[in-house]
Design an enzyme around this catalytic site. Structure first.
Site, short mmCIF file in Angstrom:
data_model
loop_
_atom_site.label_atom_id
_atom_site.label_comp_id
_atom_site.label_asym_id
_atom_site.label_seq_id
_atom_site.Cartn_x
_atom_site.Cartn_y
_atom_site.Cartn_z
N LYS A 105 0.86 -1.20 0.00
CA LYS A 105 0.00 0.00 0.00
C LYS A 105 0.88 1.23 0.00
CE LYS A 105 -4.44 1.17 0.31
NZ LYS A 105 -5.62 0.44 -0.16
N GLY A 235 -19.87 7.43 3.55
CA GLY A 235 -18.89 7.59 2.46
C GLY A 235 -19.62 7.51 1.14
#
Ligand code: NAD
Length: 437
Positions: A105, A235
């Site tokens: 990541k 979200g």
């Protein structure tokens, strides 16, 4: 332990699996530690002509199953422990959904919303120039995450092409055009991206949700409403929007969505596409509520992001950031199921409270693995110079998601454990097998 440190939370989740898989201590150590962590500081010329130095990371957690794989996050709250956690979860997720990729990541500490288009492009290119020596189609394949839509992924690919033409040390090999494309996923379809990648995380989540409802069907243990099942989603970015749209199309009643500023709640349900159109025009979810008869979003309420989490719905879907369900608010939840779509939204303390309250938590590492699955398809298509149809991509995605759900569900039933621990058990067994061989 700091319950809001996502990496500590991730390691606590790994520890919970230790009771159910007997392995030497060294194997657990391998899984808990990143193979490589890169921190970069790079200069960017801003529109005013001055230079700012930005800070970013790329964590390569584990490559047991293949090249490191994971998105790049552009967000002001990015920090090394967050990226460590996200890279670790990628390792687990890729093992659960059974794709030949490891865990990685990246992230840059930046608020993309305050940058001009040109500044955003220069930040993107500066970061890729800085990490170019440690990425590549057989080494580490970045993809999208928060703040990195397809156009940003296209700039990354272009910059990597420039950088890969430069001497990067004695191991440098000349990459072919398709290998440069295969170094990034989440690209626009006309620039080497896969059909279906943009909505893949949401679509994969929906496949997992439908598989869950099928598995629960015989008991209705969680007392879900007779149709329509109500859903609140925190979200409304790439993931939240697509999940909301697909769930609405499937007949779920989406009653609330939110962005970083606030939430809107319409008990009668909302149409996510109309909300997205309005947010695009007005820049704010709150401004989309209205009173006149012709309006789609009548009789709604503006709530805070925290209020949304406590709504009386069947299914709560955190789809924004990590550590939003904590020891402080978990006891206030009224949902029957928490269906995690963001990475790491529930802290271990919250997990315990939710289990005691009888709320079923379905974990991120299963539900949101559709994104990386189609990223894997994109990488495979680039390497083979192929372009698969949307139908083919979705068919393969569904097969992967249903198989992953079944494996986790069966493990949970067999061992009488929660679904998160079951997903860890499934992943750890496969990773340990690879370490042995
Ligand atoms: P995005 O940038 O497109 O959207 C993020 C959304 O979260 C936006 O609506 C934003 O307003 C909201 N948000 C930001 N800060 C917030 C806060 N403090 N409180 C509440 N809301 C806030 O990002 P995305 O790609 O939709 O990613 C969302 C989550 O899904 C992240 O956890 C990400 O790691 C995870 N995820 C994304 C993908 C993918 O393919 N995009 C894949 C797997 C997991």
């Amino acid at each position: 332990m700091n319950q809001h440190n996502p990496f500590q939370n991730a390691l606590a989740q790994l520890s919970a699996a230790k009771k159910y898989v007997k392995l030497p201590a060294g194997v657990w150590d391998i899984l808990a530690n990143a193979e490589r962590e890169v921190t970069v500081h790079f200069p960017v010329v801003m529109d005013g002509g001055h230079i700012e130095v930005f800070h970013g990371y790329r964590v390569q957690h584990n490559s047991l199953f293949g090249p490191y794989k994971g998105g790049i996050r552009f967000h002001p709250m990015v920090n090394l422990d967050e990226i460590r956690a996200l890279a670790f979860w990628m390792m687990i997720k890729n093992a659960v959904v059974d794709i030949p990729l490891g865990g990685g990541k990246g992230g840059v500490i930046v608020e993309p919303k305050v940058l001009s288009e040109q500044e955003l492009e220069r930040v993107t290119r500066g970061y890729i120039k800085a990490i170019a020596p440690v990425i590549g189609p057989y080494l580490d394949i970045p993809g999208p995450d928060m703040g990195t839509p397809p156009k940003v992924m296209a700039w990354m690919t272009e910059e990597f092409k420039v950088q890969s033409g430069r001497p990067l040390g004695k191991f440098k090999v000349k990459l072919k055009e398709n290998e440069i494309l295969a170094t990034f996923t989440g690209k626009p379809v006309d620039k080497g991206g896969s059909e279906g990648r943009e909505e893949a995380t949401g679509r994969g989540g929906l496949y997992a949700l439908l598989a869950l409802l099928k598995a629960l069907n015989t008991t209705n243990k969680y007392q879900l409403s007779n149709k329509p099942i109500t859903v609140a989603i925190q979200g409304f970015g790439n993931l939240g929007y697509h999940f909301a749209k697909l769930a609405h199309e499937e007949g779920f009643q989406v009653v609330a969505v939110s962005d970083s500023k606030n939430a809107i709640y319409l008990p009668q349900g909302l149409n996510p596409e109309k909300v997205a159109e309005c947010k695009q025009k007005t820049g704010s979810l709150a401004k989309c509520l209205c009173t006149d008869k012709a309006c789609n979003l009548r009789n709604g309420k503006v709530l805070t992001n925290e209020d949304l989490l406590e709504l009386p719905v069947d299914i709560l879907v955190p789809a924004a950031i990590e550590s939003v369900l904590t020891g402080e608010n978990a006891h206030k939840l009224k949902a029957k199921i928490v269906f995690e779509m963001a990475n790491g939204p529930t802290t271990p303390e919250a997990d315990e409270i939710l289990a005691k309250k009888g709320i079923l938590v379905v974990p991120d590492i299963l539900n949101n693995s559709g994104g990386v699955t189609v990223s894997c398809f994109e990488w495979q298509q680039n390497l083979k110079n192929e372009h698969w149809s949307l139908d083919e991509v979705n068919r393969k995605l569904k097969k992967k998601m249903v198989a992953a759900f079944d494996a986790v569900w069966q493990e949970a039933q067999k061992k009488k454990i929660d679904l998160r621990t079951a997903a860890f058990v499934v992943a750890v067994k496969k990773l340990a097998e690879r370490i042995r061989n």
